[in-house]
Design a protein around this motif. Structure first.
Motif, PDB file in Angstrom:
ATOM      1  N   ARG A   1       0.800  -1.228   0.000  1.00 38.15           N
ATOM      2  CA  ARG A   1       0.000   0.000   0.000  1.00 38.15           C
ATOM      3  C   ARG A   1       0.830   1.274   0.000  1.00 38.15           C
ATOM      4  N   THR A   2       2.125   1.178   0.209  1.00 33.76           N
ATOM      5  CA  THR A   2       2.960   2.373   0.303  1.00 33.76           C
ATOM      6  C   THR A   2       3.308   2.905  -1.080  1.00 33.76           C
ATOM      7  N   SER A   3       3.220   4.227  -1.246  1.00 33.79           N
ATOM      8  CA  SER A   3       3.564   4.864  -2.518  1.00 33.79           C
ATOM      9  C   SER A   3       5.008   4.578  -2.908  1.00 33.79           C
ATOM     10  N   SER A   4       5.246   4.447  -4.197  1.00 32.65           N
ATOM     11  CA  SER A   4       6.605   4.206  -4.699  1.00 32.65           C
ATOM     12  C   SER A   4       7.344   5.503  -5.003  1.00 32.65           C
ATOM     13  N   TYR A   5       6.766   6.627  -4.616  1.00 28.29           N
ATOM     14  CA  TYR A   5       7.422   7.914  -4.840  1.00 28.29           C
ATOM     15  C   TYR A   5       8.727   7.978  -4.042  1.00 28.29           C
ATOM     16  N   PRO A   6       9.804   8.510  -4.594  1.00 25.60           N
ATOM     17  CA  PRO A   6       9.923   9.267  -5.845  1.00 25.60           C
ATOM     18  C   PRO A   6      10.301   8.436  -7.065  1.00 25.60           C
ATOM     19  N   ASP A   7      10.418   7.133  -6.912  1.00 27.71           N
ATOM     20  CA  ASP A   7      10.792   6.303  -8.058  1.00 27.71           C
ATOM     21  C   ASP A   7       9.708   6.290  -9.126  1.00 27.71           C
ATOM     22  N   VAL A   8       8.459   6.444  -8.696  1.00 27.23           N
ATOM     23  CA  VAL A   8       7.313   6.460  -9.607  1.00 27.23           C
ATOM     24  C   VAL A   8       6.536   7.754  -9.377  1.00 27.23           C
ATOM     25  N   PRO A   9       6.185   8.500 -10.425  1.00 31.32           N
ATOM     26  CA  PRO A   9       5.414   9.733 -10.253  1.00 31.32           C
ATOM     27  C   PRO A   9       4.105   9.462  -9.522  1.00 31.32           C
ATOM     28  N   PRO A  10       3.642  10.405  -8.709  1.00 27.47           N
ATOM     29  CA  PRO A  10       2.428  10.168  -7.925  1.00 27.47           C
ATOM     30  C   PRO A  10       1.171  10.178  -8.783  1.00 27.47           C
ATOM     31  N   THR A  11       0.168   9.458  -8.333  1.00 27.77           N
ATOM     32  CA  THR A  11      -1.153   9.501  -8.966  1.00 27.77           C
ATOM     33  C   THR A  11      -2.003  10.482  -8.181  1.00 27.77           C
ATOM     34  N   LEU A  12      -2.363  11.582  -8.812  1.00 24.11           N
ATOM     35  CA  LEU A  12      -3.113  12.641  -8.145  1.00 24.11           C
ATOM     36  C   LEU A  12      -4.541  12.681  -8.675  1.00 24.11           C
ATOM     37  N   PRO A  13      -5.502  13.065  -7.848  1.00 25.59           N
ATOM     38  CA  PRO A  13      -6.900  13.111  -8.298  1.00 25.59           C
ATOM     39  C   PRO A  13      -7.121  14.179  -9.363  1.00 25.59           C
ATOM     40  N   GLU A  14      -8.161  14.012 -10.148  1.00 25.97           N
ATOM     41  CA  GLU A  14      -8.462  14.951 -11.226  1.00 25.97           C
ATOM     42  C   GLU A  14      -8.674  16.368 -10.703  1.00 25.97           C
ATOM     43  N   ARG A  15      -9.241  16.485  -9.534  1.00 25.45           N
ATOM     44  CA  ARG A  15      -9.543  17.817  -9.000  1.00 25.45           C
ATOM     45  C   ARG A  15      -8.352  18.476  -8.309  1.00 25.45           C
ATOM     46  N   PHE A  16      -7.199  17.817  -8.291  1.00 27.07           N
ATOM     47  CA  PHE A  16      -6.015  18.397  -7.651  1.00 27.07           C
ATOM     48  C   PHE A  16      -5.622  19.694  -8.339  1.00 27.07           C
TER      49      PHE A  16
ATOM     50  N   PRO B   1     -10.246  36.564 -18.571  1.00 30.92           N
ATOM     51  CA  PRO B   1     -11.098  36.489 -19.757  1.00 30.92           C
ATOM     52  C   PRO B   1     -10.480  35.725 -20.927  1.00 30.92           C
ATOM     53  N   GLN B   2      -9.154  35.582 -20.947  1.00 33.56           N
ATOM     54  CA  GLN B   2      -8.525  34.895 -22.071  1.00 33.56           C
ATOM     55  C   GLN B   2      -7.816  33.605 -21.667  1.00 33.56           C
ATOM     56  N   GLY B   3      -8.062  33.166 -20.444  1.00 33.94           N
ATOM     57  CA  GLY B   3      -7.518  31.888 -20.007  1.00 33.94           C
ATOM     58  C   GLY B   3      -6.014  31.843 -19.877  1.00 33.94           C
ATOM     59  N   SER B   4      -5.405  32.965 -19.522  1.00 34.38           N
ATOM     60  CA  SER B   4      -3.942  33.024 -19.430  1.00 34.38           C
ATOM     61  C   SER B   4      -3.399  32.313 -18.196  1.00 34.38           C
ATOM     62  N   ILE B   5      -4.248  32.113 -17.168  1.00 37.70           N
ATOM     63  CA  ILE B   5      -3.831  31.453 -15.942  1.00 37.70           C
ATOM     64  C   ILE B   5      -4.527  30.104 -15.851  1.00 37.70           C
ATOM     65  N   GLN B   6      -3.741  29.068 -15.615  1.00 37.21           N
ATOM     66  CA  GLN B   6      -4.284  27.732 -15.451  1.00 37.21           C
ATOM     67  C   GLN B   6      -3.614  27.059 -14.259  1.00 37.21           C
ATOM     68  N   LEU B   7      -4.389  26.276 -13.529  1.00 32.82           N
ATOM     69  CA  LEU B   7      -3.821  25.487 -12.446  1.00 32.82           C
ATOM     70  C   LEU B   7      -3.503  24.102 -12.983  1.00 32.82           C
ATOM     71  N   THR B   8      -2.236  23.740 -12.949  1.00 30.12           N
ATOM     72  CA  THR B   8      -1.795  22.460 -13.485  1.00 30.12           C
ATOM     73  C   THR B   8      -1.893  21.385 -12.399  1.00 30.12           C
ATOM     74  N   ARG B   9      -1.433  20.199 -12.708  1.00 31.85           N
ATOM     75  CA  ARG B   9      -1.409  19.108 -11.732  1.00 31.85           C
ATOM     76  C   ARG B   9       0.019  18.861 -11.238  1.00 31.85           C
ATOM     77  N   GLU B  10       0.871  19.879 -11.400  1.00 26.62           N
ATOM     78  CA  GLU B  10       2.259  19.778 -10.932  1.00 26.62           C
ATOM     79  C   GLU B  10       2.320  19.976  -9.416  1.00 26.62           C
ATOM     80  N   HIS B  11       2.834  18.970  -8.711  1.00 23.71           N
ATOM     81  CA  HIS B  11       2.866  19.027  -7.249  1.00 23.71           C
ATOM     82  C   HIS B  11       4.184  19.561  -6.706  1.00 23.71           C
TER      83      HIS B  11
END
Length: 259
Positions: A14-29, A81-91
């Motif tokens: 059950r333990t995450s393999s990070y940092p050897d494997v990139p994390p799986t983050l939820p869509e809403r992150f 108004p032109q979508g210049s700012i976006q929140l990515t999934r980069e942790h």
């Protein structure tokens, strides 16, 4: 007891393999913001007006975001108004210098760098930390607590939380540092033996967060103790905290490259 053992075996690893494997983050992150290099419409300040903590400032024709103040609410992205700012999934957002957690269109913010060689030699394989909740809401505290669960198990990296600052190599600060906690924070720092480090976790600990400017808070830890690692978020994801700690200790450089 036999039923518990059978159930645990059935759960598997059950333990995450990070940092050897990139994390799986939820869509809403909501992770590190990205700002387009396209110039903003003249006179537009929609993102500045939308930000509840004044984390967005006018840059060179575009906006700039201070992750130390950002609550990752997404209001600036929704208002643009032109979508210049976006929140990515980069942790990966933690950094060793306060100025390095700014996001600008023309350059990328710097992620945490390793301590000097002497500090790595002392802390690199065994780091004991005393956590101080300096007026926090318990969100950052909860995510720090999560790091000790089976899914993250930070003890496998030699990082542990201890009950006394006299047994610690450094302290982790959460909360905006209220006037009632300022002395306690300083005493905890003084009681921690040299050499020592300080990690500020969350917007409140970095800048005061939504409470900045209030007469009852010190606007974060930096005014009370020297800070060696800044971990943005409200609250930061456990992977953001873990990544910053491991990079500070020189344990990883890039994803999948553990030292």
């Amino acid at each position: 007891m036999l039923k518990e053992i059978v159930a645990r075996v059935g759960q598997g690893f059950r333990t995450s393999s990070y940092p050897d494997v990139p994390p799986t983050l939820p869509e809403r992150f909501r992770g590190k913001p990205r700002i387009s290099s396209d110039p903003c419409p003249e006179g537009c300040s929609a993102c500045l007006r939308a930000c509840p903590t004044a984390a967005v400032e006018a840059g060179k024709g575009t906006a700039a975001i201070d992750l130390g103040k950002c609550l990752f609410c997404g209001a600036c992205a929704e208002a643009c108004p032109q979508g210049s700012i976006q929140l990515t999934r980069e942790h990966r957002m933690a950094a060793a210098r306060r100025d390095d957690i700014w996001i600008r269109s023309e350059d990328a913010s710097r992620i945490a760098s390793a301590l000097n060689h002497a500090a790595q030699r002392i802390f690199g394989r065994s780091l004991r930390l005393r956590q101080v909740s300096a007026g926090g809401c318990a969100a950052c505290e909860a995510d720090l607590n999560v790091l000790g669960t089976i899914a993250w198990d930070i003890g496998r990296f030699g990082i542990e939380f201890v009950a006394s600052p006299r047994h610690a190599d450094g302290i982790v600060v959460t909360g905006p540092v209220t006037e009632n906690m300022a002395l306690a924070l300083r005493k905890t720092w003084d009681a921690t033996p040299e050499p020592k480090i300080v990690i500020a976790v969350g917007a409140c600990a970095i800048s005061g967060g939504p409470f900045a400017g209030n007469a009852e808070v010190r606007d974060g830890a930096i005014g009370s103790v020297p800070v060696d690692l800044f971990v943005p978020g409200c609250p930061p994801h456990p992977f953001t905290i873990l990544d910053g700690m491991l990079r500070m200790l020189g344990r990883i450089s890039e994803p999948g490259q553990r030292r």
